[in-house]
Design a protein around this motif. Structure first.
Motif, PDB file in Angstrom:
ATOM      1  N   ARG A 118       0.813  -1.218   0.000  1.00 60.25           N
ATOM      2  CA  ARG A 118       0.000   0.000   0.000  1.00 60.25           C
ATOM      3  C   ARG A 118       0.853   1.277   0.000  1.00 60.25           C
ATOM      4  O   ARG A 118       0.530   2.254   0.640  1.00 60.25           O
ATOM      5  N   SER A 119       1.962   1.250  -0.727  1.00 66.99           N
ATOM      6  CA  SER A 119       2.680   2.484  -1.029  1.00 66.99           C
ATOM      7  C   SER A 119       1.953   3.192  -2.157  1.00 66.99           C
ATOM      8  O   SER A 119       1.246   2.561  -2.949  1.00 66.99           O
ATOM      9  N   HIS A 120       2.117   4.529  -2.244  1.00 64.93           N
ATOM     10  CA  HIS A 120       1.726   5.193  -3.479  1.00 64.93           C
ATOM     11  C   HIS A 120       2.838   4.954  -4.495  1.00 64.93           C
ATOM     12  O   HIS A 120       3.853   4.312  -4.208  1.00 64.93           O
ATOM     13  N   HIS A 121       2.671   5.439  -5.703  1.00 76.27           N
ATOM     14  CA  HIS A 121       3.612   5.255  -6.808  1.00 76.27           C
ATOM     15  C   HIS A 121       5.015   5.717  -6.409  1.00 76.27           C
ATOM     16  O   HIS A 121       5.174   6.741  -5.750  1.00 76.27           O
ATOM     17  N   ILE A 122       6.059   4.973  -6.809  1.00 75.69           N
ATOM     18  CA  ILE A 122       7.414   5.292  -6.362  1.00 75.69           C
ATOM     19  C   ILE A 122       8.268   5.980  -7.428  1.00 75.69           C
ATOM     20  O   ILE A 122       9.461   6.204  -7.212  1.00 75.69           O
ATOM     21  N   ALA A 123       7.694   6.337  -8.573  1.00 76.32           N
ATOM     22  CA  ALA A 123       8.401   7.093  -9.615  1.00 76.32           C
ATOM     23  C   ALA A 123       9.498   6.246 -10.259  1.00 76.32           C
ATOM     24  O   ALA A 123       9.333   5.041 -10.433  1.00 76.32           O
TER      25      ALA A 123
END
Length: 354
Positions: A118-123
């Protein structure tokens, strides 16, 4: 992108991106981390995963899709294996926090791993490989997004996976290697950019819903949608299929959270492993081996004399050095995408122009 594209100061771009993220509601320390990561992506030349993501990140903060403050929840903590719930906090900030956690553990234990659900996007994954080069580590990083799918398994027509990037970084005596690849031939970001510009790919890197090969990214948006082809394409796509499964096991499998769970929006499940070079054969022995391999690759007789063999990441590191000194060229689509959010918050990208 052409050589006539405007040049921007990297420092000014970082300040601009951080200010915009903070005006949208992101905590200052998180905004600084995200801004630095995005600009580093552009410095390395990964211009679909640099500031091209900024407008989307701002919208995610505004909608609540990206948490604006807080801390990850520790779900499991063993000396060399940690699991976090990222609480949909900004991916680049979680990555920075995760590396800060892992580095001392890897130095003590030799190897340490962190999985984040459940991380947001990591680029851009390549950006994080810079830490490996600086810290005498061999780093492995894998990422999947369980909330969407655009890549079919080899032989199929229905999407199961995201491009599922896999990255590796390690130092050499001079420079280092930074591998940043995906299990699909191309990415969603590049497909979106080409579709918006009315362009097609040079080769047939997609299939439509019936499995017919296509070079038109529009097939991803048709109903029913087509899919990206895995690495290896129509003849050897089992290789990319295997890579996609590898990433799924390292991320969703170890996290215990993924495609079997309800989607929550744009995000990521992440796997990071650090190996301390000093803990195995030693840094000197590692460099003796990998410098030798690097020299064999660089000195290899090229097919085209105008295109000598390079190591993965070599071009990006040179581009980063040059753009840090001379200015960053941004893809023209970035300024257009930022226009609406700039209007809302009273900022202007052109202020960073040099």
């Amino acid at each position: 992108m052409t050589d006539t594209a405007p040049l921007y100061s990297a420092d000014a771009l970082r300040d601009y991106a951080s200010a915009l993220l903070q005006k949208a509601g992101l905590a200052a320390s998180m905004a600084d981390s995200v801004a630095r990561t995005l600009v580093e992506g552009d410095l390395l030349g990964h211009d679909t995963h640099g500031l091209a993501l900024l407008a989307g990140y701002v919208k995610e903060i505004e909608s609540g899709g990206m948490a604006h403050d807080g801390a990850p929840e520790v779900l499991s903590d063993r000396p060399a294996a940690v699991l976090w719930d990222g609480k949909r906090l900004p991916g680049p900030w979680l990555m920075d926090q995760g590396l800060d956690l892992l580095l001392p553990r890897a130095r003590e234990l030799g190897t340490a791993s962190l999985v984040i659900r459940r991380s947001h996007h990591i680029a851009c994954l390549a950006v994080y490989m810079l830490r490996a080069l600086q810290e005498d580590m061999l780093m492995l990083l894998a990422c999947s997004d369980p909330n969407t799918a655009s890549v079919a398994p080899f032989g199929g027509t229905q999407a199961v996976f995201t491009p599922n990037p896999l990255a590796m970084g390690f130092p050499l005596s001079q420079g280092g290697v930074m591998v940043d690849i995906s299990a699909s031939i191309t990415t969603n970001g590049m497909s979106n950019r080409k579709r918006a510009a009315g362009e097609t790919f040079a080769e047939e890197w997609l299939i439509d819903a019936e499995g017919k090969p296509s070079n038109n990214p529009q097939v991803l948006f048709d109903q029913p949608p087509g899919t990206l082809l895995p690495v290896g394409g129509l003849s050897h796509g089992h290789k990319g299929y295997g890579m996609a499964l590898l990433v799924e096991t390292l991320t969703a499998g170890l996290a215990g959270h993924g495609r079997a769970d309800p989607p929550e929006g744009w995000g990521a499940t992440v796997h990071i492993t650090l190996h301390d070079l000093h803990a195995f054969g030693g840094k000197e022995a590692f460099l003796r081996q990998m410098d030798h391999v690097a020299a064999r690759c660089r000195d290899n007789t090229p097919i085209d004399s105008a295109k000598p063999v390079r190591l993965p990441g070599e071009g990006g590191l040179k581009r980063r050095d040059a753009q840090s000194k001379n200015g960053v060229r941004l893809h023209p689509s970035i300024a257009r995408a930022l226009h609406d959010v700039e209007q809302r918050y009273g900022l202007q990208l052109a202020q960073a122009l040099i």
